[in-house]
Design a protein around this motif. Structure first.
Motif, PDB file in Angstrom:
ATOM      1  N   PRO A   1       5.426   6.263  -1.316  1.00  0.00           N
ATOM      2  CA  PRO A   1       5.028   7.638  -1.668  1.00  0.00           C
ATOM      3  C   PRO A   1       4.433   7.779  -3.055  1.00  0.00           C
ATOM      4  CG  PRO A   1       7.412   7.405  -1.710  1.00  0.00           C
ATOM      5  CD  PRO A   1       6.873   6.152  -1.113  1.00  0.00           C
ATOM      6  N   GLU A   2       4.607   6.766  -3.905  1.00  0.00           N
ATOM      7  CA  GLU A   2       4.055   6.862  -5.260  1.00  0.00           C
ATOM      8  C   GLU A   2       2.545   6.632  -5.291  1.00  0.00           C
ATOM      9  OE1 GLU A   2       4.954   2.444  -4.813  1.00  0.00           O
ATOM     10  OE2 GLU A   2       5.794   4.359  -4.130  1.00  0.00           O
ATOM     11  N   LEU A   3       1.992   6.086  -4.214  1.00  0.00           N
ATOM     12  CA  LEU A   3       0.561   5.838  -4.172  1.00  0.00           C
ATOM     13  C   LEU A   3      -0.205   7.143  -3.947  1.00  0.00           C
ATOM     14  CD1 LEU A   3       0.384   2.538  -2.074  1.00  0.00           C
ATOM     15  CD2 LEU A   3       0.128   2.796  -4.552  1.00  0.00           C
ATOM     16  N   LEU A   4      -1.337   7.266  -4.610  1.00  0.00           N
ATOM     17  CA  LEU A   4      -2.130   8.490  -4.560  1.00  0.00           C
ATOM     18  C   LEU A   4      -2.783   8.659  -3.191  1.00  0.00           C
ATOM     19  CD1 LEU A   4      -2.806  10.664  -6.708  1.00  0.00           C
ATOM     20  CD2 LEU A   4      -4.936   9.420  -7.136  1.00  0.00           C
ATOM     21  N   TYR A   5      -3.391   7.596  -2.672  1.00  0.00           N
ATOM     22  CA  TYR A   5      -4.109   7.670  -1.405  1.00  0.00           C
ATOM     23  C   TYR A   5      -4.332   6.246  -0.911  1.00  0.00           C
ATOM     24  CZ  TYR A   5      -7.443   9.492   2.050  1.00  0.00           C
ATOM     25  OH  TYR A   5      -8.077   9.854   3.205  1.00  0.00           O
ATOM     26  N   VAL A   6      -4.185   6.058   0.412  1.00  0.00           N
ATOM     27  CA  VAL A   6      -4.386   4.747   1.020  1.00  0.00           C
ATOM     28  C   VAL A   6      -5.465   4.847   2.094  1.00  0.00           C
ATOM     29  CG1 VAL A   6      -3.336   2.944   2.450  1.00  0.00           C
ATOM     30  CG2 VAL A   6      -2.046   3.947   0.556  1.00  0.00           C
TER      31      VAL A   6
ATOM     32  N   ALA B   1       5.317  13.606   7.557  1.00  0.00           N
ATOM     33  CA  ALA B   1       4.913  13.815   8.948  1.00  0.00           C
ATOM     34  C   ALA B   1       5.692  12.907   9.885  1.00  0.00           C
ATOM     35  CB  ALA B   1       3.414  13.576   9.098  1.00  0.00           C
ATOM     36  N   ALA B   2       5.881  11.646   9.485  1.00  0.00           N
ATOM     37  CA  ALA B   2       6.589  10.688  10.325  1.00  0.00           C
ATOM     38  C   ALA B   2       8.043  11.083  10.529  1.00  0.00           C
ATOM     39  CB  ALA B   2       6.502   9.297   9.708  1.00  0.00           C
TER      40      ALA B   2
ATOM     41  N   GLY C   1      -7.663   7.323   6.373  1.00  0.00           N
ATOM     42  CA  GLY C   1      -6.768   7.370   5.231  1.00  0.00           C
ATOM     43  C   GLY C   1      -5.915   8.612   5.184  1.00  0.00           C
ATOM     44  N   ASP C   2      -4.979   8.600   4.234  1.00  0.00           N
ATOM     45  CA  ASP C   2      -4.101   9.745   4.039  1.00  0.00           C
ATOM     46  C   ASP C   2      -3.285   9.519   2.774  1.00  0.00           C
ATOM     47  OD1 ASP C   2      -2.733  12.145   4.455  1.00  0.00           O
ATOM     48  OD2 ASP C   2      -2.455  11.766   6.590  1.00  0.00           O
ATOM     49  N   VAL C   3      -2.598  10.578   2.363  1.00  0.00           N
ATOM     50  CA  VAL C   3      -1.682  10.528   1.225  1.00  0.00           C
ATOM     51  C   VAL C   3      -0.336  10.012   1.735  1.00  0.00           C
ATOM     52  CG1 VAL C   3      -0.476  11.921  -0.491  1.00  0.00           C
ATOM     53  CG2 VAL C   3      -2.857  12.436   0.089  1.00  0.00           C
ATOM     54  N   PRO C   4       0.177   8.889   1.201  1.00  0.00           N
ATOM     55  CA  PRO C   4       1.411   8.326   1.736  1.00  0.00           C
ATOM     56  C   PRO C   4       2.597   9.300   1.771  1.00  0.00           C
ATOM     57  CG  PRO C   4       0.333   6.696   0.382  1.00  0.00           C
ATOM     58  CD  PRO C   4      -0.455   7.962   0.225  1.00  0.00           C
ATOM     59  N   ALA C   5       2.791  10.092   0.729  1.00  0.00           N
ATOM     60  CA  ALA C   5       3.919  11.030   0.732  1.00  0.00           C
ATOM     61  C   ALA C   5       3.811  12.006   1.891  1.00  0.00           C
ATOM     62  CB  ALA C   5       3.966  11.781  -0.597  1.00  0.00           C
TER      63      ALA C   5
END
Length: 321
Positions: A312-317, A43-44, A34-38
């Motif tokens: 990016p609005e998601l907290l964590y995926v 990074a991408a 997992g990771d934080v989308p923002a």
């Protein structure tokens, strides 16, 4: 193997060759990553084509390099582990001095040419691995990396006895930092801009308010900024009392142009907080000292991961493998 990589600046699910176990490494069969989308999107945007993304993981060790001590090999092999995202060389003066988080040649999983966690099998330094206590759910253990950063920030200075402590932000880092600091100081409050997110602090007994509702009375003893933007830094500096402390625990603070004259006039102390120890926080998670309920907003299959990690609005995926 299936992996989430960068292709022409976009996140895609692609078939990539499995890694080989190099000296100093272990192979981990990933169960959950997992990771934080923002943070992933940032990074991408700066990654080379083919970069394997992702920073956190829970998985089973399938192989340990022969250079690991036999006791380490026996302990890690077939164990369920998490991994510190901070990758160090192990040989520079900082590593030899015991502060490998400041390695001169190091980096972070899933960033700047270092392969990340979002693949079926990954190769990581065996020194970075910590065994997950039996009975601790994968979803909870997955957040050991982000929690380690929050706890490290909380321990940068003595929090006990500080009169007014503010955590600034409504991201995962701020939510975890507010909980960690509340264990040391009951006066902590959480300020943010998204009420749906910072309102979660209510169930932890942590005071919370909208950042626009507070004044700049220069009365806070400590402010922990988990955002790192011009607006958040300006607000933090405006809230600190003379000789107060600003702990900067944001993911990234590049490109900010902030008036630092309050630091001089107020004789403020500025402290940076980077990565902490995942091994140190696993017992906290096992004892349920930190509530991670709802902090993973989405758990998904690898095929759907690029779409969800692009929000990016998601907290964590979290991504299942």
């Amino acid at each position: 193997m299936d992996a989430i990589v960068v292709r022409e600046g976009r996140l895609v699910c692609d078939e990539t060759p499995p890694p080989e176990c190099q000296p100093g490494q272990a192979l981990v069969r990933v169960r959950l990553a997992g990771d934080v989308p923002a943070s992933v999107l940032e990074a991408a945007a700066n990654a080379p084509d083919g970069q394997l993304l992702g920073r956190d993981l829970v998985g089973m060790v399938s192989q340990v390099a022969d250079d690991a001590p036999s006791g380490v090999q026996d302990r890690l092999r077939k164990s369920r582990v998490v991994c510190s995202p901070n990758v160090a060389c192990g040989t520079c003066d900082m590593c030899r001095a015991g502060v490998s988080q400041h390695c001169r040649e190091g980096g972070v999983l899933g960033r700047a040419n270092i392969p990340g966690s979002l693949g079926e099998t990954i190769a990581v330094p065996w020194r970075n691995l910590a065994i997950v206590p039996e009975g601790l759910a994968d979803d909870t253990a997955l957040l050991a990396g982000p929690l380690a950063r929050a706890v490290h920030a909380a321990r940068m200075i003595r929090m006990e006895g500080k009169v007014f402590v503010t955590v600034l932000g409504d991201n995962l880092a701020a939510l975890l930092a507010a909980q960690a600091i509340s264990k040391l100081n009951a006066t902590v409050r959480l300020l943010g801009w998204n009420a749906e997110i910072f309102g979660r602090a209510e169930r932890w007994g942590v005071r919370h308010r909208h950042a626009d509702e507070v004044g700049r009375r220069r009365d806070q003893t400590v402010v922990v900024d988990c955002v790192g933007t011009e607006d958040s830094l300006d607000l933090a500096l405006g809230m600190l009392r003379p000789r107060g402390t600003l702990i900067l625990a944001a993911e990234r603070c590049a490109g900010t142009a902030v008036d630092l004259s309050p630091v001089v006039r107020g004789e403020l102390e500025l402290v940076g907080a980077s990565f902490g120890s995942v091994a140190d926080v696993l017992p906290m998670l096992g004892a349920a000292e930190i509530d991670t309920t709802g902090l993973i907003e989405v758990r998904t299959r690898v095929s759907e991961a690029p779409r969800l990690l692009s929000r990016p609005e998601l907290l964590y995926v979290a991504v299942e493998f």
